[in-house]
Design a protein around this motif. Sequence first.
Motif, PDB file in Angstrom:
ATOM      1  N   GLN A 214       8.804 -20.916   8.471  1.00 35.03           N
ATOM      2  CA  GLN A 214       7.567 -21.021   7.666  1.00 35.03           C
ATOM      3  C   GLN A 214       6.384 -20.912   8.571  1.00 35.03           C
ATOM      4  OE1 GLN A 214       8.076 -23.281   3.946  1.00 35.03           O
ATOM      5  NE2 GLN A 214       9.928 -24.189   4.850  1.00 35.03           N
ATOM      6  N   LYS A 215       6.343 -20.045   9.500  1.00 30.36           N
ATOM      7  CA  LYS A 215       5.255 -19.955  10.340  1.00 30.36           C
ATOM      8  C   LYS A 215       4.587 -18.601  10.531  1.00 30.36           C
ATOM      9  CE  LYS A 215       6.681 -23.357  13.715  1.00 30.36           C
ATOM     10  NZ  LYS A 215       7.162 -23.409  15.235  1.00 30.36           N
ATOM     11  N   LYS A 216       5.087 -17.542   9.760  1.00 36.88           N
ATOM     12  CA  LYS A 216       4.582 -16.168   9.687  1.00 36.88           C
ATOM     13  C   LYS A 216       3.859 -16.034   8.253  1.00 36.88           C
ATOM     14  CE  LYS A 216       8.025 -14.364  12.803  1.00 36.88           C
ATOM     15  NZ  LYS A 216       8.869 -13.390  13.071  1.00 36.88           N
ATOM     16  N   PHE A 217       3.004 -14.997   8.350  1.00 35.89           N
ATOM     17  CA  PHE A 217       2.470 -14.315   7.075  1.00 35.89           C
ATOM     18  C   PHE A 217       3.371 -13.130   6.696  1.00 35.89           C
ATOM     19  CE2 PHE A 217      -1.559 -15.298   9.436  1.00 35.89           C
ATOM     20  CZ  PHE A 217      -2.123 -16.388   8.656  1.00 35.89           C
ATOM     21  N   LEU A 218       3.783 -13.249   5.168  1.00 33.20           N
ATOM     22  CA  LEU A 218       4.793 -12.475   4.825  1.00 33.20           C
ATOM     23  C   LEU A 218       3.934 -11.041   4.049  1.00 33.20           C
ATOM     24  CD1 LEU A 218       6.975 -14.995   3.178  1.00 33.20           C
ATOM     25  CD2 LEU A 218       7.276 -13.944   5.287  1.00 33.20           C
ATOM     26  N   VAL A 219       4.033 -10.123   4.688  1.00 33.21           N
ATOM     27  CA  VAL A 219       3.457  -8.652   4.310  1.00 33.21           C
ATOM     28  C   VAL A 219       4.376  -7.666   3.909  1.00 33.21           C
ATOM     29  CG1 VAL A 219       1.923  -7.018   4.995  1.00 33.21           C
ATOM     30  CG2 VAL A 219       1.599  -9.219   6.058  1.00 33.21           C
ATOM     31  N   GLY A 220       4.399  -7.171   2.985  1.00 34.41           N
ATOM     32  CA  GLY A 220       5.369  -6.242   2.100  1.00 34.41           C
ATOM     33  C   GLY A 220       4.976  -5.020   1.720  1.00 34.41           C
ATOM     34  N   TYR A 221       5.665  -4.101   1.444  1.00 32.25           N
ATOM     35  CA  TYR A 221       5.579  -2.771   1.107  1.00 32.25           C
ATOM     36  C   TYR A 221       6.886  -2.619  -0.240  1.00 32.25           C
ATOM     37  CZ  TYR A 221       6.609   2.389   0.034  1.00 32.25           C
ATOM     38  OH  TYR A 221       7.016   3.337  -0.237  1.00 32.25           O
ATOM     39  N   VAL A 222       6.386  -2.034  -1.293  1.00 24.40           N
ATOM     40  CA  VAL A 222       7.608  -1.703  -2.344  1.00 24.40           C
ATOM     41  C   VAL A 222       7.175  -0.226  -2.521  1.00 24.40           C
ATOM     42  CG1 VAL A 222       8.125  -1.903  -4.658  1.00 24.40           C
ATOM     43  CG2 VAL A 222       7.433  -3.958  -3.455  1.00 24.40           C
ATOM     44  N   GLY A 223       8.201   0.662  -2.615  1.00 23.25           N
ATOM     45  CA  GLY A 223       8.249   1.991  -2.997  1.00 23.25           C
ATOM     46  C   GLY A 223       9.432   2.787  -2.532  1.00 23.25           C
ATOM     47  N   ARG A 224       9.448   4.073  -2.423  1.00 21.02           N
ATOM     48  CA  ARG A 224      10.477   5.074  -1.979  1.00 21.02           C
ATOM     49  C   ARG A 224      10.337   5.159  -0.512  1.00 21.02           C
ATOM     50  NH1 ARG A 224       8.728   8.480  -5.614  1.00 21.02           N
ATOM     51  NH2 ARG A 224       8.366   9.942  -3.700  1.00 21.02           N
ATOM     52  N   LEU A 225      11.580   5.089   0.193  1.00 22.41           N
ATOM     53  CA  LEU A 225      11.360   5.216   1.754  1.00 22.41           C
ATOM     54  C   LEU A 225      11.675   6.532   2.063  1.00 22.41           C
ATOM     55  CD1 LEU A 225      13.612   2.151   2.605  1.00 22.41           C
ATOM     56  CD2 LEU A 225      11.368   2.237   1.951  1.00 22.41           C
ATOM     57  N   ALA A 226      10.504   7.441   1.769  1.00 22.59           N
ATOM     58  CA  ALA A 226      10.658   8.724   1.804  1.00 22.59           C
ATOM     59  C   ALA A 226       9.150   9.034   2.842  1.00 22.59           C
ATOM     60  CB  ALA A 226      10.500   9.392   0.599  1.00 22.59           C
ATOM     61  N   ALA A 227       9.296  10.345   3.399  1.00 17.91           N
ATOM     62  CA  ALA A 227       8.058  10.739   4.436  1.00 17.91           C
ATOM     63  C   ALA A 227       6.766  10.673   3.892  1.00 17.91           C
ATOM     64  CB  ALA A 227       8.333  11.929   4.884  1.00 17.91           C
ATOM     65  N   GLU A 228       6.601  11.010   2.599  1.00 17.62           N
ATOM     66  CA  GLU A 228       5.117  11.133   2.176  1.00 17.62           C
ATOM     67  C   GLU A 228       4.719   9.760   1.689  1.00 17.62           C
ATOM     68  OE1 GLU A 228       8.107  10.935  -1.341  1.00 17.62           O
ATOM     69  OE2 GLU A 228       8.051  12.147   0.449  1.00 17.62           O
ATOM     70  N   LYS A 229       5.444   8.484   1.936  1.00 18.03           N
ATOM     71  CA  LYS A 229       4.989   7.308   1.740  1.00 18.03           C
ATOM     72  C   LYS A 229       4.350   6.632   2.986  1.00 18.03           C
ATOM     73  CE  LYS A 229       6.087   7.297  -2.532  1.00 18.03           C
ATOM     74  NZ  LYS A 229       5.266   7.240  -3.755  1.00 18.03           N
ATOM     75  N   GLY A 230       4.550   7.057   4.287  1.00 19.39           N
ATOM     76  CA  GLY A 230       3.963   6.656   5.371  1.00 19.39           C
ATOM     77  C   GLY A 230       4.413   5.141   5.779  1.00 19.39           C
ATOM     78  N   VAL A 231       5.587   4.800   5.425  1.00 20.15           N
ATOM     79  CA  VAL A 231       5.875   3.485   5.630  1.00 20.15           C
ATOM     80  C   VAL A 231       6.078   3.255   7.249  1.00 20.15           C
ATOM     81  CG1 VAL A 231       7.698   1.557   5.191  1.00 20.15           C
ATOM     82  CG2 VAL A 231       7.453   3.402   3.585  1.00 20.15           C
ATOM     83  N   HIS A 232       6.121   4.326   8.155  1.00 17.69           N
ATOM     84  CA  HIS A 232       6.228   4.041   9.650  1.00 17.69           C
ATOM     85  C   HIS A 232       4.905   3.613   9.972  1.00 17.69           C
ATOM     86  CE1 HIS A 232       4.233   8.001   8.937  1.00 17.69           C
ATOM     87  NE2 HIS A 232       3.804   7.725  10.263  1.00 17.69           N
ATOM     88  N   ARG A 233       3.799   3.693   9.242  1.00 15.32           N
ATOM     89  CA  ARG A 233       2.465   3.258   9.654  1.00 15.32           C
ATOM     90  C   ARG A 233       2.248   1.668   9.795  1.00 15.32           C
ATOM     91  NH1 ARG A 233      -0.422   7.516   5.693  1.00 15.32           N
ATOM     92  NH2 ARG A 233      -0.607   9.268   7.241  1.00 15.32           N
ATOM     93  N   LEU A 234       3.542   1.042   9.259  1.00 21.23           N
ATOM     94  CA  LEU A 234       3.409  -0.401   9.325  1.00 21.23           C
ATOM     95  C   LEU A 234       3.903  -1.055  10.743  1.00 21.23           C
ATOM     96  CD1 LEU A 234       4.964  -1.429   6.060  1.00 21.23           C
ATOM     97  CD2 LEU A 234       2.676  -1.193   6.434  1.00 21.23           C
ATOM     98  N   ARG A 235       4.070  -0.163  11.671  1.00 22.57           N
ATOM     99  CA  ARG A 235       4.725  -0.475  12.963  1.00 22.57           C
ATOM    100  C   ARG A 235       3.952  -1.793  13.728  1.00 22.57           C
ATOM    101  NH1 ARG A 235       5.001   5.890  14.874  1.00 22.57           N
ATOM    102  NH2 ARG A 235       2.812   6.277  14.760  1.00 22.57           N
TER     103      ARG A 235
END
Length: 398
Positions: A214-235
């Motif tokens: 319980q020491k971290k901030f919890l940051v999330g994404y919800v949605g399809r895991l597809a190229a157009e969603k740009g999820v890799h930008r969370l690196r």
Amino acid sequence: MKIAIVAESFPPYLNGVANTALRLIEHLKKDHELLVIAPRGISPRDITPRRATPLSFSPEAIHILRDITIVEVPARMVPPIDSLPISVPTFAAYRALKNFQPDIVHLASPYVLGGAAAFAAAHLGIPAVAVFQTDISGYTHRYHLSALEKASRVWTAAIHNRCARTLVPSTASMQALHKHGVENIFHWGRGVDTTLFHPSNFDPQLRRSWDPKQKKFLVGYVGRLAAEKGVHRLRHLDDDPTIQVIIIGSGPLQDVLPEQLPNAIFMGELRGRELARAYASLDLFIHPGEYETFCQTVQEAHASGIPVIAPYAGGPIDLINPGVTGDLLPLETFEDHLQVAAHRILKDPDLEEMKLECRRAVAHKTWGRYGEQVVEHYRAVLADHKRRSHPPMIPAAD
């Protein structure tokens, strides 16, 4: 009123088009006679190897669709855009439309099936209202299909200009469609279930499972895991030792993204109460894609009392008030600025007030309100269609 709804995507497939169609049906079935033409549930043989399990209807969808006549058409995944099924028009669908003789045809995100239905409705002399939801030309750009990008825009304009009205969910989409020659555009937003998505779903036990110390901030994404969603930008967030990234969803990149985000927790696809619990247990929500015509997950996060960061692009521009309910970052430098922007919100002394503002921003956005707006569009279209079909007689000259 007799209404035929032709949906390019439909439950059990889970996306914005399917969810909006389901909510509209829930509202319309109370007072109107409905026919639904939609793709059948994806079967295992239609799914790419990385989507190895068939989808199933949720209990809520089963309840809403009970007693609704549904004419199913085939659906296929078409590479390389392997995150969206393509619906295939059939003569049986045309025959059902002709036999039903609706007063109006509603096209939910028309492209292939909906495109055929737009021309069929025109042939049958039935007015149609289209809802623009999926930026197909944007997808072709993202998947480097430049030869199809212009053709997609031309086809989109041809479909929508066959309809009496096009309902569009965001300012950015309205501007883009107008630029590419689509006429008779009207704004129509989306409702959100503020009872299901609520801050009271906050779950300390779930948070501990994500962050045992319980020491971290919890940051999330919800949605399809597809190229157009740009999820890799969370690196960059994934590399931050003070942040735990939570990814909720499934899709064609579900085996690739864990390699790009090795510290993230992947929850798979969640629905209903489980999804609402996950939203409310986050500290911050990120939507990193630029091709959203609306972005319903922003509203679901806000209803849960969670601020949102997204690129200054598409639907989120209308939904996020920077500094009040989250932040909008320039698309070109989104990755570079995301970590700083996230910490600015997470450490803001007025964060609790921001969470309250998130909730206030969507408190009035009920599906009933937006469903009735669609009915008003239907009535206006039918009145205009009647005037065109039966113009007033001009008295003969003496």
